[in-house]
Design a protein around this motif. Structure first.
Motif: not given
Length: 831
Positions: A700, A711-714, A716-717, A721-723
């Motif tokens: 996680k 952070e979920p999207s980061n 996953k990438a 992919k840090c927002p």
């Protein structure tokens, strides 16, 4: 060679035709061997000191024509006179014309002469022969006041010479004008009869040696067949570069007087590590056995064991290249006859060193095993094809040690290369015409680099707690070992300094042992070590070192200049002792022996593992050796989080994968570290935010430069992919733990530098404010984690620090020490 075949019957170790063996020896002896030194008719060798292959030298006493067996020494006669008369070699006066002739061993002739005809008999007393010694007193009684010199030169009649002694090579005349023996040999025979011998004059003459000077030896005392065997072995031994030492050979001959044939003698009767005469006998008998096998038609390639000395192997330890030590090699594992024969022929023609022969033999064993599994078993060289070579290369790629662990890449690559070189040699020298041209190494035949995950790569390094124990007992290193004429205190000083350089610099043993005397450079308050990378063939390398290490070197340099060492060692920090040392500096072998003796002699070295009573168990001392300190040096830097490129430069590696070997961590150690640190993760405000399990810690979150991210999207990438573009200190998904403290501290310094640069550029206030807020936030994270660490028990802190080092090494291996946006060129270059 004029020796006629003997009619005696010999008992050999195996059935053989004695006359045929004797005839074979005669046919294989060199007809023109040592002209001027070897008398084949008399079986007498007379050494010439002008011949560099003969171990005899002129006597150092001026005007003495005798020989010495030591270079720059005196002959036996002069040595006895100097000791008896208390004179030096320069003071000793030699009276010419006295004693035996130094070249031939003949006695001087009688002084009587008339009309230029001299008496042919030997001197008995006062320059006269036995007959004239009896006549002169009678003449003097009849002619009172007569002058002896005038009588000897014009009045007395010369006598004809008596027959020569029956002993081959003896220059003396028979005693009393009758019989077969001279006075010298007749006396030796009488002494033998008193000891119980039964022999006629003819028998004694056939087996006794002539009077021998120190530079002579005779084969007459040996049995007829042994004479031929001894001479054959002597010639074969000389062909490999051996010198002729008459004194040693005379002693060796004395040990073989009772033998009827050397072919039946076990060479192990004569220990090779004893005296020169025993060693020489051992060596000569081996050469006889080699010739005997050739006479019987036995090919060494057909035998399971070959003798390396007679096979033709050379040595780097002797000036002539002659191998002086015996040894055997097994060919039993090479199943194909053609491959055995090829290996033996290659060794005889190329005369390789032992190490090269061993490597080629091992390559042949691997190839033989692979070929034996192919159709036909690889026994027909004409039937071999490319697919057979594929099988050989594949076998080289997976060859293992006896404990079934894979050999190092360099060793597996060497196996393939050595076998290919052997086949090319066979084709170039036309040793195997029937060998198929399709059976050859091709360009696509490569040995893959196979990574082996060891239980713990750091196990090669000496643990720091062990090094601390060694340092505490450093006062005893080298004190109980002699190093040339050095006093024990100076030997200790030299070895202690070498140990400190080994420990603190991480250089290979040959590199620190071969340091130049002027190996330090001081610039801008920093000491730099100048060293040579012999393995990588890169010289004059620079390595920053600690002040304490430099001070130890400087102290030894000052002491070294007060000591006396051989002149050829003047330019080295750690000099060798003696003129015949293989290297002019301390050898890595010598240092290794000192280190081994010191470590084994220490009273105790504790490990970090307790026994049932809580007492530390002993540390395995075999793990302490010179090269292991190189691993310890790299391990210290890896544990401290030294960036990969920096450690690569410190180790002087050209290949990043080589350096990354010091960062490898086993799955078990990584799992233990995760289990420890997951409980000490915090959020961006420093509040405790532990992960529920080790799996959660890894699944996680992703590793970003300054901590973990959930952070979920980061996630996953994979951290790409840090927002908010890696402004971690302001993110609620930020999860740092103590293993990231060095990286966070480095990032704070970078942010401060960026802020100063931004201020100089005159940027807008929000940019300055953003950088300042990040600095404040990250500093808060550092302070709160340090506060939490301070409040923990010491054993828990130690556990966290060890787990942090492990995970930092994992991240360094994965290349995640930089921002994901940074492009890293990982193209490997040759080391």
């Amino acid at each position: 060679m004029s020796l006629a075949p003997s009619t005696l019957v010999y008992e050999l170790a195996v059935p053989v035709d004695p006359a045929g063996w004797e005839s074979w020896l005669i046919d294989n002896l060199l007809a023109e061997w040592r002209p001027g030194e070897w008398n084949a008719e008399a079986l007498l060798f007379t050494g010439d000191f002008a011949n560099p292959l003969t171990w005899v030298f002129p006597c150092k006493v001026v005007a003495c024509m005798r020989r010495s067996l030591t270079k720059g020494g005196a002959c036996g006669s002069c040595t006895a006179r100097m000791r008896r008369e208390g004179l030096t070699a320069d003071q000793l006066v030699i009276i010419p014309g006295t004693g035996r002739d130094p070249a031939t061993g003949a006695l001087p002739r009688c002084a009587v002469s008339q009309d230029n005809v001299r008496c042919g008999r030997e001197v008995s007393a006062e320059g006269l022969c036995e007959s004239h010694s009896e006549k002169w007193p009678r003449y003097l009684r009849d002619h009172q006041g007569a002058n002896r010199e005038r009588w000897a030169s014009g009045i007395a009649l010369p006598m004809t010479a008596r027959p020569g002694c029956g002993v081959a090579g003896c220059a003396d005349q028979v005693a009393g004008g009758r019989g077969l023996l001279c006075r010298y040999h007749a006396g030796r025979r009488r002494e033998a009869i008193r000891r119980g011998a039964v022999c006629s004059e003819a028998q004694w003459a056939a087996r006794d040696a002539p009077w021998l000077a120190p530079h002579q030896f005779s084969l007459v005392p040996l049995a007829p067949l042994v004479r031929l065997e001894f001479l054959y072995a002597l010639q074969r031994r000389e062909a490999r570069g051996a010198q002729i030492a008459p004194g040693t050979l005379r002693q060796t001959i004395g040990m073989l007087l009772t033998e009827d044939t050397l072919a039946a003698v076990d060479p192990d009767r004569f220990p090779v590590n004893s005296t020169n005469r025993l060693y020489t006998a051992h060596e000569l008998i081996h050469w006889v056995h080699a010739g005997y096998s050739e006479f019987r038609g036995l090919d060494p390639a057909q035998q399971d064991t070959v003798e390396l000395r007679t096979l033709g192997l050379s040595s780097t330890k002797t000036r002539s290249g002659r191998r002086t030590r015996s040894g055997t090699a097994s060919l039993a594992s090479i199943q194909q006859g053609w491959l055995r024969s090829l290996l033996v022929s290659w060794a005889r023609l190329k005369q390789p060193e032992s190490q090269e022969f061993s490597a080629t033999r091992k390559a042949c064993i691997v190839a033989s095993t692979a070929l034996s599994l192919r159709p036909g078993g690889g026994h027909d060289p004409a039937a071999l094809r490319l697919v057979d070579m594929d099988a050989v290369v594949d076998a080289c790629a997976v060859t293992t040690r006896p404990d079934e662990t894979l050999y190092a890449y360099a060793t597996r690559k060497q196996r393939k290369r050595k076998f290919g070189d052997l086949l090319e040699f066979a084709r170039r020298e036309d040793l195997l015409p029937e060998l198929s041209p399709k059976f050859a190494v091709q360009s696509y035949h490569r040995i893959p680099v196979m990574e082996v995950q060891e239980e713990d790569e750091a196990g090669k390094a000496i643990p720091e707690y062990v090094i601390r124990q060694l340092d505490e007992q450093l006062a005893s290193i080298g004190r109980d070992r002699a190093y040339g004429p050095l006093r024990p205190e100076d030997t200790h000083w030299l070895m202690k300094t070498a140990y400190m350089v080994c420990r603190d610099t991480g250089r290979r043993p040959r590199e620190f042992c071969g340091l130049a005397l002027e190996c330090l450079r001081y610039e801008d308050g920093q000491y730099t070590l100048i060293w040579d990378n012999f393995k990588g063939k890169r010289l004059k390398r620079s390595l920053p070192i600690e002040k304490s290490t430099a001070e130890a070197i400087l102290a030894w340099q000052r002491r070294r200049l007060q000591l006396v060492f051989p002149q050829h060692t003047d330019s080295y920090l750690f000099p060798a002792i003696g003129q015949v040392a293989k290297t002019p500096h301390l050898s890595s072998h010598e240092f290794g022996q000192v280190l081994r003796a010191w470590v084994d002699g220490l009273e105790r070295i504790d490990s970090d593992a307790p026994d049932e009573d809580g007492t530390p168990l002993p540390f395995d001392r075999s793990k302490v050796f010179a090269y292991a300190f190189r691993s310890s040096y790299a391990q210290r830097h890896a544990d401290a989080g030294t960036p990969l490129d920096v450690l690569m430069a410190l180790m002087d590696h050209r290949n990043a994968s080589t350096t990354m070997g010091y960062y490898r961590v086993t799955i078990r150690r990584k799992r233990q570290a995760v289990e420890t640190l997951r409980l000490h993760a915090v959020d961006r405000r420093g509040n405790t935010a532990p992960f529920p399990s080790g799996v959660s810690y890894e699944q996680k979150s992703v590793a970003v430069p300054f901590g973990g991210c959930t952070e979920p999207s980061n996630v996953k990438a994979g951290g790409q992919k840090c927002p908010i573009r890696f402004q971690c200190a302001g993110c609620g998904f930020y999860r740092p733990d103590p293993s990231y403290l060095p990286a966070i501290e480095d990032h704070v310094r970078e942010l401060k530098a960026d802020r100063e640069l931004a201020e100089a550029m005159g940027v807008d206030d929000f940019v300055i404010r953003n950088l300042s807020d990040q600095v404040t936030a990250f500093q808060g994270v550092i302070e709160r984690m340090n506060e939490r660490m301070t409040g923990l028990p010491e054993e828990i802190r130690a556990e966290i620090q060890e787990a942090s080092r492990v995970l930092r090494k994992v991240r360094a291996t994965n290349g995640r020490t930089l921002l994901p946006l940074t492009v890293v060129n990982r193209q490997e270059t040759n080391r």
